[in-house]
Design a protein around this motif. Structure first.
Motif, short mmCIF file in Angstrom:
data_model
loop_
_atom_site.label_atom_id
_atom_site.label_comp_id
_atom_site.label_asym_id
_atom_site.label_seq_id
_atom_site.Cartn_x
_atom_site.Cartn_y
_atom_site.Cartn_z
N PHE A 248 -15.32 -31.17 -24.50
CA PHE A 248 -14.04 -30.12 -24.26
C PHE A 248 -13.09 -30.94 -24.56
N LYS B 173 -14.29 -21.93 -24.58
CA LYS B 173 -13.81 -23.26 -25.02
C LYS B 173 -14.44 -23.85 -26.04
N SER C 245 -15.25 -21.98 -29.19
CA SER C 245 -14.08 -21.95 -30.28
C SER C 245 -13.87 -22.99 -30.94
N LYS C 246 -14.37 -24.38 -30.07
CA LYS C 246 -14.28 -25.45 -31.00
C LYS C 246 -15.18 -25.91 -31.77
N ASP D 158 -15.15 -19.24 -19.06
CA ASP D 158 -14.06 -19.88 -19.80
C ASP D 158 -14.34 -21.10 -20.50
N LYS D 159 -15.12 -21.97 -19.76
CA LYS D 159 -15.59 -22.85 -20.58
C LYS D 159 -16.48 -22.75 -21.77
#
Ligand SMILES: O=c1[nH]cc([C@@H]2O[C@H](COP(=O)(O)OP(=O)(O)OP(=O)(O)O)[C@@H](O)[C@H]2O)c(=O)[nH]1
Length: 615
Positions: free
Chosen positions: A506, A532, A535-536, A528-529
């Motif tokens: 993360f 995240k 998208s990384k 949400d995570k």
């Protein structure tokens, strides 16, 4: 005289009964069947744990008994019989499979409980080629209640009669044992030796298949009165109930039978005001499920399967002293393990089955011992808060630990090397089971580098490297995981293809790669995570790069309910959840991954491969 015309259909055939049971022979010859008796030499030693249900185990044994006789007769006199009948009996008590007692003590244990007697029958229609044999199969189930007044002395008096020892369940209901049984629900002959009524019906289906016009008629369910209700049910609309445990036929048929059966049962109740509903066997088995799990976990915790690995059979007192436990407790535990198919019990003592050697001994290659301990020491405790998890809709670490938990993996538990190692052992065992399937689900040969994000011990990385010799794989995980991963790295030709990189997926940049792998990672995290992380990954990918996602897809058709249990498991343990194929497809597309392909793996996992397109 042949009362049942279908029996006559077999009169001009060479019929062989592959059984040594005198009761089975008597029942069939009393019914007018002409047959030869060739007892099967098939050893009744199939691995019970490898069957999803007790029925599956009994049916496979029945089929193998018939096959062994058909093959032997063919080899011996080159004249193959036309029909070979094989049968097997098991008795189940709360989900445990019992067969014939191995000794008097065993007989005593069996006698004192309510039992379900399941007879599996395989009718093998032979041709000169074994592979071309057609097998029709069915099973019949009868429930028995042993008299609650049966005293210990009563049992002990009965056992020396010799009657229990060659009989499944430990009694002969047709003789002295009949005195011990209070009630029988279902076909009495099924308990004694052979389900004659169901056999005739099965032959009827084979020799008189329904005409198409019959199939369009409303379903009529002929009544077979259970022995405790010998009544004429013909005045009941629809003709009475189908035997409750018939298992042949499609799901739709079963649903119809169930609905019609229930209506009939209601009508019957109304009429007599006394009929009992069917015994809730399956329900009671479900209820007992947690006790069976705990027995398995306890045996693992005590390392019972380690003490028995590659050893001669050992008796309960020997094992008790090795595991530092009471003899009476150990004996009970070992008996349950034997009934679950994890141990074998003979006059010489207990020994591991193949399943136990393969998966439960802590040093075996595919050991799930670490996973068992994780379940015993952590997950079991979390599940005691299931009610809270359901009410609150979230995991229960805070209740178990008595403190607020922000990040499950970073600060939920003391991160001592021991705790961390136990967790990694658990993950390693599970990953090894599925790694080969994951690595081979798709053709990944176009990629020359991969990054297994959260790849833990490198179990999947190793299979990827083995399958694709030009692939370089980076395992990316937290620093303390990477530090301990050395404990799991066998030397081998793949070692040079695998590298470990420490970091937090993360917070830290991901190592660059052409293929990213997220295997059982996203289900741990909130939406949400998940966004995240995806998208990384997307940012790290060039167009044409791949993302291999492995998760349990909800709503996919599966043989077992494992996917749904897994979903509950995620609720109790994590901040994430299992998602459906549609949800993952949306997530992937939202982050620029398209051309999503899906492959179902054995068990509860599914693999998805998607390709990053130009933003
Ligand atoms: O009340 C009774 N319960 C059971 C029996 C007898 O038990 C055995 C069941 O064992 P199985 O189906 O495996 O058959 P075997 O006897 O081992 O013969 P095979 O050669 O077919 O394997 C069966 O004999 C029942 O008759 C009983 O008599 N009363």
């Amino acid at each position: 005289m042949v009362l049942c015309p279908v029996i006559g259909k077999l009169l001009h055939k060479r019929v062989v009964l592959a059984s040594a049971s005198p009761r089975r022979q008597e029942i069939l010859s009393n019914a007018g069947l002409r047959f030869e008796v060739v007892p099967s030499r098939f050893k009744e030693k199939l691995d019970k744990a490898s069957f999803a249900t007790p029925y599956g185990y009994a049916m496979e044994t029945a089929k193998q008994k018939a096959l062994e006789v058909a093959t032997r007769m063919h080899q011996k006199d080159l004249r193959t019989p036309d029909v070979v009948i094989g049968a097997d009996t098991i008795v189940t008590v709360g989900g445990l499979i019992l067969e014939k007692p191995v000794d008097k003590q065993d007989a005593y244990r069996m006698l004192s409980r309510a039992q379900r007697c399941v007879k599996a029958v395989a009718i093998r229609h032979c041709s000169s080629q074994a592979a071309a044999h057609q097998v029709s199969e069915f099973y019949e189930e009868t429930t028995l209640n042993v008299s609650p007044e049966l005293s210990e002395e009563g049992c002990l008096e009965y056992i020396p009669s010799g009657e229990p020892m060659d009989k499944a369940g430990g009694y002969g209901i047709q003789a002295l044992g009949g005195m011990l049984v209070e009630s029988v629900h279902g076909d009495f002959l099924n308990v004694v030796g052979f389900p004659l009524n169901h056999f005739c019906k099965q032959l009827g289906e084979l020799y008189y298949p329904p005409r198409p016009e019959d199939l369009r008629q409303p379903v009529r369910h002929d009544s077979i009165p259970a022995v405790d209700t010998f009544e004429d049910l013909s005045d009941v609309e629809g003709g009475g109930s189908e035997p409750a445990q018939r298992e042949t036929g499609s799901r739709d048929e079963k649903a119809e039978v169930g609905a019609a059966g229930q209506a009939t049962a209601e009508a019957e109740c109304h009429r007599t005001g006394a009929t009992l509903p069917p015994f809730p066997t399956r329900l009671l088995e479900l209820l007992d499920g947690f006790k069976l799990s705990k027995a398995l976990l306890t045996a693992c915790k005590l390392k019972v399967f380690d003490w028995l690995k590659d050893e001669a059979p050992q008796r309960a007192p020997d094992i008790a002293s090795k595991v530092d436990a009471s003899v009476c407790g150990t004996e009970k535990l070992l008996d349950v393990c034997a009934a679950m198919g994890l141990l074998e019990k003979t006059e010489q003592g207990y020994s591991n089955t193949e399943t136990a050697n393969l998966y439960l001994a802590s040093d075996s290659e595919y050991s799930l011992h670490g996973f068992m301990l994780q379940n015993n020491d952590v997950i079991w405790n979390l599940f005691t808060y299931l009610e809270f998890a359901i009410r609150e809709g979230r995991n229960q670490h805070h209740r178990l630990l008595g403190k607020k938990v922000e990040d499950l993996f970073q600060d939920a538990y003391d991160r001592s090397p021991d705790t961390q190692l136990r967790f990694m052992q658990a993950m390693h065992g599970v990953a090894k089971l599925t790694a080969r399937q994951v690595a081979t689900a798709f053709d990944l040969s176009r990629f020359s580098s991969a990054c297994d994000v959260g790849g833990c011990t490198g179990a999947l990385a190793r299979e990827l490297a083995r399958e694709y010799p030009r692939l370089q794989v980076t395992v990316f995980d937290l620093p303390d995981v990477v530090e301990l991963a050395v404990h799991f790295q066998p030397a081998g030709p793949q070692a040079a293809q695998i590298h470990f990189a420490a970091g937090d997926f993360f917070r830290d940049p991901l190592p660059s790669a052409e293929l990213y792998v997220l295997c059982r990672i996203l289900h741990d995290w909130s939406d949400d995570k998940v966004h995240k992380l995806l998208s990384k990954v997307a940012e790290s990918c060039k167009p044409g790069a791949g993302l291999l996602l492995v998760e349990t897809l909800l709503d996919e058709k599966r043989e077992v309910q494992g996917g749904l249990i897994q979903s509950l498991n995620m609720l109790v343990q994590t901040e994430g959840r299992e998602r459906s194929r549609g949800e993952y497809q949306c997530l992937l597309e939202l982050h620029g991954f398209h051309q999503v392909q899906v492959v179902h793996l054995e068990g509860v996992l599914d693999a998805m491969l998607a390709t990053r397109v130009a933003p």
